[in-house]
Design a protein around this motif. Structure first.
Motif, PDB file in Angstrom:
ATOM      1  N   GLN A   1      12.940  36.889 -20.090  1.00 47.11           N
ATOM      2  CA  GLN A   1      14.140  37.975 -20.265  1.00 47.11           C
ATOM      3  C   GLN A   1      14.690  38.210 -19.096  1.00 47.11           C
ATOM      4  N   ASP A   2      13.948  37.973 -17.982  1.00 42.49           N
ATOM      5  CA  ASP A   2      14.394  38.540 -16.500  1.00 42.49           C
ATOM      6  C   ASP A   2      15.409  37.394 -16.004  1.00 42.49           C
ATOM      7  N   PRO A   3      16.600  37.960 -15.576  1.00 42.30           N
ATOM      8  CA  PRO A   3      17.622  36.547 -15.317  1.00 42.30           C
ATOM      9  C   PRO A   3      17.131  35.969 -14.072  1.00 42.30           C
ATOM     10  N   TYR A   4      16.429  36.721 -13.258  1.00 39.95           N
ATOM     11  CA  TYR A   4      16.024  36.208 -11.807  1.00 39.95           C
ATOM     12  C   TYR A   4      14.959  35.018 -12.191  1.00 39.95           C
ATOM     13  N   GLY A   5      14.114  34.961 -13.240  1.00 37.32           N
ATOM     14  CA  GLY A   5      13.293  34.270 -13.540  1.00 37.32           C
ATOM     15  C   GLY A   5      13.986  32.836 -14.297  1.00 37.32           C
ATOM     16  N   ILE A   6      14.872  33.204 -15.024  1.00 31.43           N
ATOM     17  CA  ILE A   6      15.698  32.074 -15.732  1.00 31.43           C
ATOM     18  C   ILE A   6      16.106  31.276 -14.847  1.00 31.43           C
ATOM     19  N   THR A   7      16.899  32.080 -13.682  1.00 28.34           N
ATOM     20  CA  THR A   7      17.826  31.266 -12.684  1.00 28.34           C
ATOM     21  C   THR A   7      16.854  30.315 -11.820  1.00 28.34           C
ATOM     22  N   MET A   8      15.672  30.879 -11.451  1.00 30.30           N
ATOM     23  CA  MET A   8      14.856  30.168 -10.319  1.00 30.30           C
ATOM     24  C   MET A   8      13.598  29.401 -11.179  1.00 30.30           C
ATOM     25  N   TRP A   9      13.924  29.272 -12.445  1.00 30.10           N
ATOM     26  CA  TRP A   9      12.490  28.445 -13.035  1.00 30.10           C
ATOM     27  C   TRP A   9      12.833  27.000 -12.822  1.00 30.10           C
ATOM     28  N   PRO A  10      11.670  26.186 -12.596  1.00 28.32           N
ATOM     29  CA  PRO A  10      10.326  26.572 -12.916  1.00 28.32           C
ATOM     30  C   PRO A  10       9.419  27.098 -11.880  1.00 28.32           C
ATOM     31  N   GLU A  11       9.891  26.916 -10.497  1.00 29.51           N
ATOM     32  CA  GLU A  11       8.995  27.143  -9.362  1.00 29.51           C
ATOM     33  C   GLU A  11       8.645  28.689  -9.292  1.00 29.51           C
ATOM     34  N   PHE A  12       9.716  29.410 -10.019  1.00 32.49           N
ATOM     35  CA  PHE A  12       9.754  31.022  -9.892  1.00 32.49           C
ATOM     36  C   PHE A  12       9.853  31.319 -11.162  1.00 32.49           C
ATOM     37  N   LYS A  13       8.929  32.026 -11.958  1.00 36.51           N
ATOM     38  CA  LYS A  13       8.948  32.483 -13.274  1.00 36.51           C
ATOM     39  C   LYS A  13       9.441  33.777 -13.486  1.00 36.51           C
ATOM     40  N   GLY A  14       9.876  34.590 -12.317  1.00 32.00           N
ATOM     41  CA  GLY A  14      10.627  35.790 -12.680  1.00 32.00           C
ATOM     42  C   GLY A  14       9.611  36.896 -12.796  1.00 32.00           C
ATOM     43  N   ARG A  15      10.030  38.002 -13.110  1.00 33.36           N
ATOM     44  CA  ARG A  15       8.959  39.282 -12.991  1.00 33.36           C
ATOM     45  C   ARG A  15       8.675  39.702 -14.530  1.00 33.36           C
ATOM     46  N   ASP A  16       8.605  38.920 -15.437  1.00 39.87           N
ATOM     47  CA  ASP A  16       8.554  39.323 -16.944  1.00 39.87           C
ATOM     48  C   ASP A  16       6.838  39.348 -17.154  1.00 39.87           C
ATOM     49  N   GLY A  17       6.172  38.736 -16.286  1.00 42.15           N
ATOM     50  CA  GLY A  17       4.792  38.515 -16.534  1.00 42.15           C
ATOM     51  C   GLY A  17       4.142  39.782 -15.940  1.00 42.15           C
ATOM     52  N   CYS A  18       4.693  40.439 -15.417  1.00 46.56           N
ATOM     53  CA  CYS A  18       3.912  41.872 -14.844  1.00 46.56           C
ATOM     54  C   CYS A  18       4.826  43.195 -15.829  1.00 46.56           C
ATOM     55  N   ARG A  19       5.704  42.632 -16.720  1.00 47.17           N
ATOM     56  CA  ARG A  19       6.356  43.867 -17.395  1.00 47.17           C
ATOM     57  C   ARG A  19       6.155  43.862 -18.930  1.00 47.17           C
ATOM     58  N   THR A  20       5.109  43.108 -19.582  1.00 47.61           N
ATOM     59  CA  THR A  20       4.577  42.988 -20.956  1.00 47.61           C
ATOM     60  C   THR A  20       4.281  44.305 -21.105  1.00 47.61           C
ATOM     61  N   PRO A  21       4.026  44.577 -22.457  1.00 46.63           N
ATOM     62  CA  PRO A  21       3.749  45.898 -23.241  1.00 46.63           C
ATOM     63  C   PRO A  21       2.197  46.430 -22.513  1.00 46.63           C
TER      64      PRO A  21
END
Length: 545
Positions: free
Chosen positions: A386-406
């Motif tokens: 979901q994170d636009p930062y991760g979508i832009t920087m994929w695959p070397e940076f996967k964004g911030r969703d991994g610490c935002r899960t329920p």
């Protein structure tokens, strides 16, 4: 009326990311009522207050950090009355309530920007940072967006560029304009009058830009050691002399502080991303007339060796003066510390060491939801990002969703107890199956769990004046062990942490006399009057006679 009850000094703040904490209505998105229903968990943990990440009206391009109305709740999260009930419940539990405000930029759907972009002559024409193109049509300078590409976006209405340090849909407000400053102060007053106890201020050093729009100097390919910006991001190739951390910022922070000081027991913590974050923390919190506290990114990277941490705290002690830090080791923007420091299978002892270390430092501690469960970073498939930062920087940076899960509340529920109304609801991010065995209900009944370790440590910490408001003196640097002494009003406490995965020994300074180690010590023992031995990731917290 200045604050007399400095609850924040040496206190513990628990960050709640509303989208992912608790869903009360079954729509798959956390909300204010869900938070209210789970506040007992935070109070039982032993925190002093909560920080709520943005819940304001927003198009949610950056999940609330793009605000379209600073003074209202987005219907996704509830209503103003829901917030009022949340604050009342928190106060009844002895918890202060801090809210997250994003003043460096707004959403492009904010009415201020809609008016500003409509012409070069409207009343809000200069409320945002506009600039003409060069003769060849290129942007005004070389400033870059943290989220990738130029920090300048062309606008066909005004035939000018506007500044955005983040997404193109997050235009930067022009703090050089007095009316912008007043509008921001008015929104601060709105929430103070509403009953909040303080603010977390997003990217607080980004408010002002260089009036001359001078280009930043380059510094070449980075070595990847900057914890604030991933090494694959070209933003880290510049020295950011002109696009942030301008001297005018200090005067505005004084205005903010003066406003907060009209209400008793309020506080502000600022987030600082800067080439010299520790110096900015010291500068922005010194003198008692700006921020109460601030944090930077020095503990939010992968580096965590004893020599690295020793130089971080040595540097901070050199510049701190009368300033006050807030130490965070995880938040909603950073991979979880269990994974960042410990890899995919982080040793339990390391997770507990990280907690003990953070809570033993001089300053205020900011915990992030799930820290107290020792959650690892969640693995998110690209199609679920979901994170636009991760979508832009994929695959070397996967964004911030991994610490935002329920948040995992109930190990037996399909959604880990995230939605109290409909356990079959699809959460906005997938629940992490790796979190099931670490859910709160499992840890509640396990005396050796990370959750119960946090509870015991925070309860013990309250009885240790040296840890709340004491000085902090580092022992000499050691390859494996970080050690320092906290001292207040005659109490001396040695805090020592073996940050390595092998046994270690620490020779104590001459004249040091250890008393019986505290019950918070683990994996450390004295072998003779001058030596402490440590198991891997061992911790010693012991009074000094």
């Amino acid at each position: 009326m200045s604050s007399k009850n400095e609850w924040w000094r040496g206190g513990v703040i628990y960050q709640i990311y509303p989208r992912s904490f608790a869903d009360s209505n079954g729509d798959g998105i956390g909300d204010l009522r869900g938070i209210t229903a789970r506040l007992e968990h935070v109070a039982k943990l032993g925190a002093d207050g909560i920080w709520l990440s943005p819940f304001f009206k927003s198009p949610m391009k950056d999940f609330g950090y793009d605000i379209s109305d600073y003074c209202d709740v987005d219907p996704m999260f509830g209503t103003l009355d829901d917030l009022r009930q949340l604050i009342a419940k928190a106060h009844a539990l002895g918890l202060k309530v801090m809210i997250d405000q994003v003043y460096s930029h707004s959403a492009d759907t904010h009415l201020w920007f809609v008016e500003s972009r409509s012409s070069t002559t409207n009343p809000k024409a200069d409320w945002y940072v506009w600039a003409d193109a060069h003769d060849d049509g290129t942007p005004p300078n070389n400033w870059l967006s943290i989220f990738g590409g130029s920090a300048w976006q062309w606008d066909t209405r005004r035939k000018q560029y506007y500044l955005h340090n983040f997404l193109t849909s997050q235009p930067d407000l022009n703090f050089h304009h007095p009316e912008v400053q007043q509008a921001v102060l008015d929104s601060v007053k709105f929430w103070l009058d509403f009953g909040v106890d303080g603010y977390r201020l997003d990217v607080v050093n980004f408010y002002f830009h260089d009036r001359q729009l001078r280009s930043n100097p380059g510094r070449g390919m980075p070595d990847g050691s900057d914890p604030a910006v991933t090494a694959v991001n070209p933003y880290s190739w510049q020295r950011h002399l002109y696009d942030k951390s301008q001297p005018e910022n200090l005067e505005f922070l004084k205005k903010l502080r003066a406003l907060l000081d009209t209400k008793a027991d309020t506080t502000m913590v600022g987030e600082i991303g800067d080439d010299d974050g520790l110096a900015r923390v010291a500068e922005y919190t010194s003198g008692g007339d700006k921020l109460h506290m601030a944090y930077c990114f020095d503990l939010l990277g992968e580096a965590h060796s004893a020599p690295y941490l020793h130089q971080v705290f040595t540097r901070f002690n050199e510049v701190v003066g009368s300033g006050w830090p807030c130490w965070a080791i995880t938040n909603h923007d950073i991979p979880r510390v269990a994974t960042r420091w410990g890899g995919k299978q982080a040793p339990l002892a390391l997770v507990k060491l990280a907690a003990a270390l953070q809570l033993s430092l001089r300053g205020t501690a900011c915990l992030y939801q799930g820290d107290e469960l020792g959650l690892p970073e969640a693995e998110i498939a690209f199609e679920d990002l979901q994170d636009p930062y991760g979508i832009t920087m994929w695959p070397e940076f996967k964004g911030r969703d991994g610490c935002r899960t329920p948040m995992p509340w109930d190990s037996t529920a399909k959604d880990l107890g995230f939605s109290s109304a409909d356990p079959n609801a699809k959460p906005w991010l997938p629940v992490a199956e790796a979190h099931r065995a670490l859910a709160a209900d499992v840890q509640e009944h396990d005396p050796a769990s990370v959750l119960n370790f946090y509870r015991r440590f925070l309860a013990w910490r309250r009885t240790q004046p040296a840890l709340i408001d004491g000085t902090m003196s580092l022992l000499p640097a050691h390859e494996q062990v970080l050690a320092f002494v906290r001292e207040h009003d005659g109490q001396k406490l040695l805090c020592a942490f073996n940050l390595s995965d092998s046994a270690a020994a620490l020779t104590l300074p001459a004249g040091t006399a250890l008393a019986q180690p505290s019950p918070m010590s683990d994996g450390a023992w004295t072998t003779d009057p001058t030596t402490v031995s440590f198991a891997p990731y061992g911790v010693l917290l012991a009074p000094l006679n």
